[in-house]
Design an enzyme around this catalytic site. Structure first.
Site, PDB file in Angstrom:
ATOM      1  N   HIS A 115       1.501   4.419  -2.846  1.00 55.83           N
ATOM      2  CA  HIS A 115       1.597   5.885  -2.762  1.00 55.83           C
ATOM      3  C   HIS A 115       2.831   6.378  -3.507  1.00 55.83           C
ATOM      4  CE1 HIS A 115      -1.751   6.899  -0.215  1.00 55.83           C
ATOM      5  NE2 HIS A 115      -1.353   6.115   0.776  1.00 55.83           N
ATOM      6  N   GLU A 132      -6.185   7.051  -0.623  1.00 55.74           N
ATOM      7  CA  GLU A 132      -6.087   5.813   0.141  1.00 55.74           C
ATOM      8  C   GLU A 132      -6.733   4.655  -0.611  1.00 55.74           C
ATOM      9  OE1 GLU A 132      -4.213   5.430   2.810  1.00 55.74           O
ATOM     10  OE2 GLU A 132      -3.711   7.536   2.564  1.00 55.74           O
ATOM     11  N   HIS A 138       0.841  -1.208   0.000  1.00 60.48           N
ATOM     12  CA  HIS A 138       0.000   0.000   0.000  1.00 60.48           C
ATOM     13  C   HIS A 138       0.868   1.247   0.000  1.00 60.48           C
ATOM     14  CE1 HIS A 138      -3.253   2.760   1.461  1.00 60.48           C
ATOM     15  NE2 HIS A 138      -2.215   3.331   2.050  1.00 60.48           N
ATOM     16  N   GLU A 139       1.884   1.274   0.862  1.00 59.61           N
ATOM     17  CA  GLU A 139       2.752   2.450   0.930  1.00 59.61           C
ATOM     18  C   GLU A 139       3.544   2.625  -0.356  1.00 59.61           C
ATOM     19  OE1 GLU A 139       2.254   4.550   3.097  1.00 59.61           O
ATOM     20  OE2 GLU A 139       1.038   3.321   4.424  1.00 59.61           O
TER      21      GLU A 139
END
Length: 318
Positions: free
Chosen positions: A134, A201, A130-131
């Site tokens: 980003h 997100e 997930h990070e």
């Protein structure tokens, strides 16, 4: 597109600074505020990631200091087609994580000790993916600069309250105007912050699911992190709420509703979307294997023998 959004953000923050400067000190105050904003924009572009990492006491680790974590990040970064980011650990019992950096070549991923202790390997892989989502989507520059500038606007508003004039100066705002500054300026900064973080997100969840190929593990991690964050405080985040949007789950107490004044979408909404992604991948909850963390005999991530998992997960080398 990421740089365009950042330019718009910096312009909006500069305009807000100039407006506050005008209310506090008239045209002279506006000019001073512009110069301050220009200097802050340059500083934020080049150094905001360091500021945020320092704010949370994050320490950089390498393959020798944290072999399991470092190796997992390296595998996921390769899967995502990204350069290897720097890896940081925050000594914080609340499970959480964030990414920062002005571009993929200068990115960093930071996780808390609480995250390492509470998640299985598949769940940790989902969070790290997930990070990296980003980073891949180039969100980190805008998100990190927003954290830095929003905090600065709050400080400027407080300055305007205490030094903005007593009502004798037509260029000042008086005590009532100063009070409005204290209330409205941080809200204006927060609205920009909220607007850039909520949809991102969802997108980072989607990209992270594609990178890790474990959307249900990410969903499980979100559920665990959200539950723990409600019970375990994050003092650095409470002291610096303008940085809360950086984390994968809201680190602040309360305010976890999916509405305009939330820095994050509702976790259940995110999980529902991840369930849909898993269904499209042909996965089901019963078909996902998890790996429970083993007790550690010494410091976190000291060596593969002093930590790790009872069973090897899909991101271990064969």
């Amino acid at each position: 597109m990421g740089y365009f959004r950042t330019a718009i953000l910096l312009a909006a923050m500069t305009a807000l600074f100039m407006g506050i400067g005008y209310l506090v000190g008239g045209q002279t105050g506006m000019v001073i505020a512009f110069l301050v904003a220009a200097a802050m924009n340059l500083f934020a572009y080049w150094n905001s990631d360091r500021v945020v990492l320092s704010m949370y006491g994050a320490r950089e680790v390498d393959e020798r200091a944290a072999p399991e974590l470092y190796g997992l990040v390296r595998k996921l970064a390769a899967e995502a087609g990204l350069p290897m980011p720097k890896v940081f650990i925050m000594d914080n019992p609340q499970p959480n994580a964030f990414a920062t950096g002005r571009n993929p070549d200068h990115a960093a991923v930071a996780v808390t000790t609480g995250l390492l202790e509470r998640l299985s390997r598949d769940e940790l892989a989902g969070v790290l993916a997930h990070e990296l989502g980003h980073v891949k989507h180039r969100d980190t520059l805008t998100m990190t600069i927003t954290a830095t500038l929003a905090g600065a606007i709050s400080m400027l508003a407080n300055f305007g309250f205490y030094f903005g004039g007593s009502g004798r100066n037509n260029d000042g705002v008086g005590r009532i105007g100063g009070l409005l500054l204290v209330i409205l300026a941080p809200i204006a900064a927060a609205l920009v912050q909220f607007g850039i973080s909520r949809s991102r997100e969802y997108e980072a969840d989607r990209i992270g699911a594609e990178i890790s190929k474990r959307p249900l593990s990410l969903a499980s991690a979100l559920r665990k992190i959200s539950s723990a964050a409600e019970q375990i405080s994050n003092p650095p985040a409470e002291r610096n709420p303008a940085s809360a949007h950086l984390f994968i789950v809201n680190p602040l107490s309360g305010a976890r509703m999916d509405n305009l004044f939330s820095t994050h979408p509702n976790v259940e909404n995110r999980i529902a979307r991840l369930d849909e992604i898993a269904a499209r991948m042909g996965q089901s909850a019963s078909g996902v294997e998890t790996f429970e963390p083993a007790p550690r005999s010494s410091g976190p991530w000291a060596s593969p023998q002093e930590g790790g998992w009872r069973r090897r997960g899909p991101w271990d080398q064969a």
